[in-house]
Motif scaffolding. Structure first.
Motif, short mmCIF file in Angstrom:
data_model
loop_
_atom_site.label_atom_id
_atom_site.label_comp_id
_atom_site.label_asym_id
_atom_site.label_seq_id
_atom_site.Cartn_x
_atom_site.Cartn_y
_atom_site.Cartn_z
N LEU A 136 0.80 -1.10 0.04
CA LEU A 136 -0.26 0.10 0.03
C LEU A 136 0.97 1.32 -0.08
N LYS A 137 0.58 2.09 -1.01
CA LYS A 137 1.37 3.57 -0.97
C LYS A 137 0.89 4.74 -0.02
N ALA A 138 -0.21 4.39 0.30
CA ALA A 138 -0.99 5.18 0.97
C ALA A 138 -0.37 5.13 2.49
N ARG A 139 -0.10 6.21 3.31
CA ARG A 139 0.55 6.12 4.79
C ARG A 139 -0.39 6.97 5.83
N THR A 140 -1.52 7.42 5.20
CA THR A 140 -2.55 8.13 6.02
C THR A 140 -4.14 7.83 5.22
N PRO A 142 -6.25 9.84 4.58
CA PRO A 142 -6.57 10.87 3.60
C PRO A 142 -6.08 10.40 2.28
N GLU A 143 -4.83 9.95 2.38
CA GLU A 143 -4.00 9.36 1.28
C GLU A 143 -4.78 7.98 0.83
N LEU A 144 -5.16 7.28 1.66
CA LEU A 144 -5.92 6.08 1.25
C LEU A 144 -7.08 6.47 0.59
N ILE A 145 -7.90 7.27 0.99
CA ILE A 145 -9.10 7.83 0.17
C ILE A 145 -8.85 8.06 -1.13
N ALA A 146 -7.75 9.10 -1.51
CA ALA A 146 -7.43 9.72 -2.62
C ALA A 146 -6.96 8.57 -3.46
N GLN A 147 -6.18 7.72 -3.09
CA GLN A 147 -5.66 6.48 -3.53
C GLN A 147 -7.00 5.50 -4.31
N ALA A 148 -7.80 5.13 -3.35
CA ALA A 148 -9.02 4.52 -3.66
C ALA A 148 -9.94 5.22 -4.70
N LYS A 149 -10.03 6.43 -4.47
CA LYS A 149 -10.96 7.11 -5.54
C LYS A 149 -10.33 7.31 -6.92
N ALA A 150 -8.91 7.33 -6.93
CA ALA A 150 -8.19 7.45 -8.39
C ALA A 150 -8.20 5.99 -8.73
N SER A 174 -15.83 2.06 3.11
CA SER A 174 -16.02 2.40 1.93
C SER A 174 -17.24 3.32 1.78
N THR A 175 -18.38 2.68 2.37
CA THR A 175 -19.49 3.69 2.27
C THR A 175 -19.45 4.99 2.60
N ALA A 176 -18.91 5.09 3.68
CA ALA A 176 -18.81 6.33 4.51
C ALA A 176 -17.74 7.37 3.73
N ALA A 177 -16.63 6.58 3.25
CA ALA A 177 -15.50 7.63 2.36
C ALA A 177 -16.11 7.65 1.02
N GLY A 178 -16.96 6.83 0.48
CA GLY A 178 -17.42 7.17 -1.10
C GLY A 178 -16.31 6.48 -1.78
N LYS A 219 6.55 -3.64 10.83
CA LYS A 219 6.09 -4.66 9.63
C LYS A 219 4.91 -4.29 9.05
N LEU A 220 4.10 -3.64 9.81
CA LEU A 220 2.95 -2.97 8.94
C LEU A 220 2.94 -1.62 9.72
N HIS A 221 2.14 -0.88 8.80
CA HIS A 221 2.07 0.63 9.22
C HIS A 221 0.61 0.85 9.50
N PRO A 222 0.55 1.73 10.59
CA PRO A 222 -0.89 1.83 11.18
C PRO A 222 -1.54 3.28 10.38
N LEU A 223 -2.63 3.26 10.14
CA LEU A 223 -3.42 4.26 9.53
C LEU A 223 -4.21 5.13 10.50
N ALA A 224 -4.87 3.99 11.26
CA ALA A 224 -5.87 4.69 12.19
C ALA A 224 -6.52 3.77 13.26
N VAL A 225 -7.18 3.87 14.38
CA VAL A 225 -7.94 3.16 15.04
C VAL A 225 -9.48 3.25 14.87
N THR A 226 -9.99 2.45 15.16
CA THR A 226 -11.53 2.56 14.96
C THR A 226 -12.45 2.92 16.09
N GLY A 227 -11.87 2.92 17.34
CA GLY A 227 -12.73 3.08 18.52
C GLY A 227 -12.82 4.66 18.64
N GLU A 228 -13.53 5.03 19.91
CA GLU A 228 -14.04 6.28 20.47
C GLU A 228 -12.71 7.10 20.58
#
Length: 325
Positions: A136-140, A142-150, A174-178, A219-228
């Motif tokens: 995965l090229k995206a590291r954040t 916002p970058e993930l969303i941009a890469q997925a939309k493109a 996917s639904t929330a980010a379009g 070995k894996l890069h974190p983008l986000a956590v999904t909790g509160e």
């Protein structure tokens, strides 16, 4: 008082006593090993919480608590097995959030998610960790969303199986980010993480407990956590809500159920024992270090929780168009 009236009073008293006194069966429980069914293979997030829990319960119950692994079909094989088991207090199942998801995702389940089970205890919650592989090229986010939309459909996300929280959380995102991403299901968390580490897939919404060691090892890069809120062990990793995905909160959860008809004295006893175990400092320290948020609820509270989850995930499945791959 005549003899007929005395007979009625005596009969009523005996009936009341029979209704309120614990049965001899329940008082003797357990007198042999207890089986705890796990719907996923060893090494996954359910296994990581079930093993220490079973050891401590064994000490308190005075009988072995045997883990029986029955993976497959998003946890539905194990649930079918447990639903059909004899309701005698010797078969229980640890279900995950997928238990509530499957009711909407699978068109014809061989059991009723609510009617065929008796709630025992919500053991713990666990936020998910969004991790990217070397592919995965995206590291954040916002970058993930941009890469997925493109590149619609080009980004792949792994899951621990159809209907697993890791599956529906990504569909929800996917639904929330379009955006549109492609689902690649695996048979459990362990093979899913191995695929991530090997770069076979791009990312995963994985239980924090199974991805955390690999994030810490770089070995894996974190983008986000999904909790509160952010996780104490990863204070620099933001939540999805912080990153602009509104109202996006997804926690995995782990609960114990029994087959419907299991005596209430038994389910309530086991619920109390679980609450005692998860309050022990050594268990809390061990599991909280992996991200688990221990609960130990009553059977009634678990029933309410499952009802709410059934409603919530039915909407996510409908809105996202998620399907079994």
């Amino acid at each position: 008082m005549n003899a007929f009236r005395r007979h009625l009073i005596t009969a009523a008293g005996l009936a009341l006593g029979a209704a309120t006194a614990p049965s001899a069966f329940a008082q003797a429980w357990p007198d042999r090993p207890v089986q705890l069914v796990i719907p996923y293979p060893p090494g996954g997030s359910a296994d990581l919480v079930a093993r220490p829990l079973s050891i401590k319960l064994q000490e308190r119950l005075g009988q072995p608590v045997v883990l029986e692994y029955k993976p497959g079909a998003g946890g539905t094989l194990a649930s079918q097995y447990a639903a059909r088991a004899k309701p005698d207090g010797y078969t229980f199942i640890m279900v995950l959030a997928a238990h509530a998801i499957n009711a909407s995702l699978y068109p014809r389940l061989p059991y009723d998610t609510r009617k065929d089970f008796a709630p025992v205890s919500l053991v713990s919650n666990l936020p998910l960790l969004v991790t990217g592989s070397s592919a995965l090229k995206a590291r954040t986010v916002p970058e993930l969303i941009a890469q997925a939309k493109a590149n619609p459909g080009k980004i792949t996300f792994a899951s621990a199986g159809n209907g697993n929280t890791s599956h529906l959380a990504a569909e929800y995102f996917s639904t929330a980010a379009g955006v549109k991403m492609t689902h690649v299901p695996y048979k459990g968390s362990a093979p899913m993480v191995n695929a991530l580490l090997g770069g076979e897939v791009d990312l995963a919404f994985d239980s924090a407990s199974t991805s955390l060691p690999h994030v810490k090892a770089g070995k894996l890069h974190p983008l986000a956590v999904t909790g509160e809120r952010r996780m104490p062990m990863l204070p620099d990793v933001p939540t999805m809500q912080e990153l602009g995905v509104p109202n996006f909160v997804v926690n995995g959860w782990y609960a114990i159920l029994a087959p419907a008809g299991t005596p209430a004295e038994i389910t309530e006893r086991l619920s109390r024992e679980i609450a005692t175990v998860v309050a022990q400092p050594e268990i809390r320290a061990q599991l909280e270090a992996s991200g688990y948020q221990l609960v130990g609820s009553t059977p009634a509270a678990l029933g309410t929780h499952i009802d709410a989850e059934l409603t919530r995930w039915a909407k996510v499945v409908k809105d996202s168009g998620a399907r079994v791959d």
